[in-house]
Design an enzyme around this catalytic site. Structure first.
Site, short mmCIF file in Angstrom:
data_model
loop_
_atom_site.label_atom_id
_atom_site.label_comp_id
_atom_site.label_asym_id
_atom_site.label_seq_id
_atom_site.Cartn_x
_atom_site.Cartn_y
_atom_site.Cartn_z
N ASP A 467 -8.52 -3.96 -3.55
CA ASP A 467 -8.91 -2.55 -3.52
C ASP A 467 -10.18 -2.44 -2.68
O ASP A 467 -11.16 -3.17 -2.91
CB ASP A 467 -9.16 -2.02 -4.94
N ASP A 510 -5.83 3.03 -0.93
CA ASP A 510 -6.65 1.94 -0.39
C ASP A 510 -6.36 0.63 -1.13
O ASP A 510 -7.21 -0.27 -1.14
CB ASP A 510 -8.13 2.30 -0.51
#
Length: 597
Positions: A467, A510
């Site tokens: 992440d 993301d």
């Protein structure tokens, strides 16, 4: 030619003329009359027979053409819809939206959800979205002009209101996906809506989705069929969902109770034709065929109908082909004339000319046409008729050879295009367009396949969940263009670090997911830490005003057993990722690590 035969008859009877002068006077007109009668008697049934044969060949060819046209239209129409369906599903499954839907009165969760919806709005083709919540009935919407920025809440959905019936009907039906054409009087727009249920286990938290501008979609997709081709979509009840003439569309069919207001009855005058189309739709339910064709009459004109079921949107595609426009029978007039002239020659030249100049060439032609009809030829030059015979027959055979080459080349080209479009569509559904990594669907299929193999070989696999740290702040400060650069930089770094037999995917937003094919704890930890360090060491892209954008990732790892369920694997990886975030970000944690537990 009958004049030449008449002269031959005159010569043959010169020796008798002196004794029987009346023979010349009587036999010549009789012979001419007999020739004309024989021609008429032979020509009329021959003309009717050849015409019937040509019509049969024409119909069989038209049916094959219709099947290819329907499959092509289906592929072309689905591409823009499937993209919006995929994005709508992602938005409906977004953790931020689901968390907010469970607690819609939380300002913090609402702000996070609105940011998430704004990101999806930028990716939708129409740059618009809508979200309706079940717990408080609030309806949110923003359009391509960003006209409702800061005022995304538009109104409250109410039971009993006609304009809101679609929402409660969808909740009642419980269908995860529904596509319909519906005007929104509150917002003053009419669109092709993609509705996806937001679920939390068995509870429906709301509906999310987007819309495609109806006029643009019809112009760019539905009307592309060209002259003589009409494409429309109907539901199981025959209600028209898409048609180039918007006055034919049965709007708000999702909330219809009873018969459709605008259905196939608008197209067909005869009950027999309507029943034929519904029978074709029923036949497709067996899934033994992809396309069913039948002939109907529309406004007194005979047309060919191709029907195909589109399970992705739960509609039926109906393609109407006006055969008089696409394949006018008058184009065969030359063939009919050539056949009649050839028949006259056969009558005059008798058995030898009949066998040599007609029967043999026609036998070859029939054999070649049978090969084309059966679909056996695999190359444009594999069906050729020898140029036997002479005159019109030879011209007919040459014309057939050109037609055969053209038909086979067109078929091969069409098959290649269909295969190319099918592969492109398959790639579109499994590849993330920005990073060119696998998307969530593609990675899910890959993990399931690896788990099946690991179960057979008693092996283990590992996953690494990455992440990007503070990605929202990067987007807010530097813009989405820089955010896309960051996503691409992270994906390039992942690809440079992974082993050849490992795969990576952009899981969503993301987040990235890496699947390690052959893994143990040491390999998992080594690659997890190496990925984190490689991302941190990657050259920093330039942000707003030339400032360098620092990139780092939090990494969570999990080493899965062969019999471990996919959901459990993802859960452990997610827990490890959150442990890495809790530890200050820019670090690696594994699920077995007490710090990541």
């Amino acid at each position: 030619m009958h004049f030449r035969l008449s002269a031959m008859a005159d010569e043959a009877m010169l020796v008798s003329t002196a004794r029987y002068p009346f023979l010349v006077m009587n036999l010549k007109p009789r012979f001419l009359l007999l020739t004309v009668l024989l021609f008429i008697v032979a020509a009329i049934p021959s003309w009717l027979t050849v015409r019937a044969m040509a019509e049969n060949i024409f119909e069989m060819w038209a049916q094959r053409y219709t099947e290819k046209q329907v499959l092509y239209d289906r592929s072309r129409t689905l591409q823009p819809i499937l993209r919006e369906v995929a994005l709508s599903r992602q938005m409906a499954d977004s953790p931020a939206l689901l968390e907010w839907a469970r607690d819609p009165d939380s300002p913090r969760k609402k702000a996070r959800a609105l940011d998430e919806m704004e990101r999806f709005r930028q990716n939708f083709t129409d740059h618009s979205y809508f979200v309706g919540l079940t717990r408080n009935g609030h309806y949110f919407h923003n359009n391509a002009a960003n006209a409702f920025s800061g005022h995304e809440y538009r109104y409250t959905l109410k039971r009993g209101e006609t304009k809101d019936a679609w929402f409660f009907d969808l909740i009642r039906q419980g269908r995860d996906l529904h596509i319909n054409v519906n005007p929104d009087p509150e917002l003053g727009i009419t669109k092709l809506w993609v509705d996806v249920l937001m679920r939390d286990g068995g509870e429906i938290l709301g509906i999310a989705g987007t819309g495609l501008d109806l006029t643009s979609f019809i112009r760019d997709v539905v009307e592309v069929g060209g002259e003589g081709v009409t494409t429309l979509f109907v539901d199981h009840d025959g209600a028209i969902q898409l048609h180039r003439n918007q006055s034919f569309i049965d709007f708000s069919s999702i909330s219809r109770h009873g018969a459709a207001n605008k259905s196939l009855d608008l197209l067909f005058d005869r009950q027999l034709d309507r029943q034929a189309v519904f029978a074709a739709m029923k036949e497709l339910e067996s899934m033994h065929k992809s396309v069913v064709t039948t002939f109907v009459n529309i406004h007194g004109k005979r047309q060919l109908v191709g029907v195909s079921y589109v399970p992705e949107v739960d509609w039926y595609e109906i393609t109407l082909l006006d055969l008089d426009v696409l394949l006018p029978l008058g184009g065969f007039a030359g063939i009919f004339v050539a056949y009649v002239l050839t028949l006259l020659g056969v009558l005059l030249l008798f058995n030898l000319a009949l066998g040599h100049f007609v029967l043999k060439p026609l036998s070859q032609l029939d054999h070649a046409m049978s090969e084309i009809e059966s679909g056996k030829p695999s190359a444009a030059g594999s069906v050729q008729v020898e140029h036997a015979g002479a005159g019109e027959i030879r011209g007919l055979l040459e014309r057939f050879n050109r037609m055969a080459r053209s038909v086979i080349e067109s078929r091969l080209d069409l098959e290649a295009r269909i295969q190319e479009r099918t592969m492109a569509l398959e790639r579109l559904t499994k590849i993330d367009p920005l990073t060119e990594l696998l998307n969530r669907r593609g990675m899910t299929e890959r993990i399931e396949a690896r788990l099946a193999r690991a179960a057979r070989e008693h092996g283990r696999i590992g996953i690494l969940w990455l992440d990007i740290d503070y990605f929202k702040e990067i987007n807010d400060r530097h813009g989405h263009a820089v955010g896309d650069q960051v996503l691409k930089a992270v994906s390039d770094t992942i690809c440079s670090v992974l082993r050849p037999y490992d795969v990576a995917a952009r899981w969503g937003g993301d987040e990235f997911l890496v699947l390690l094919d052959v893994a143990d704890a040491e390999v998992l930890d080594h690659l997890g830490e190496r990925l984190r360090a490689a991302v941190q060491a990657h050259p920093q892209p330039s942000g707003a005003e030339g400032a360098q954008v620092a990139i780092s990732v939090s990494v969570g790892g999990h080493l899965a057993l062969a019999d471990e369920a996919l959901d459990d694997i993802l859960l452990h990886g997610d827990q490890a990722l959150y442990a890495a975030k809790a530890a200050g970000r820019n670090c690696y944690r594994a699920s077995r690590d007490p710090a990541g537990a």
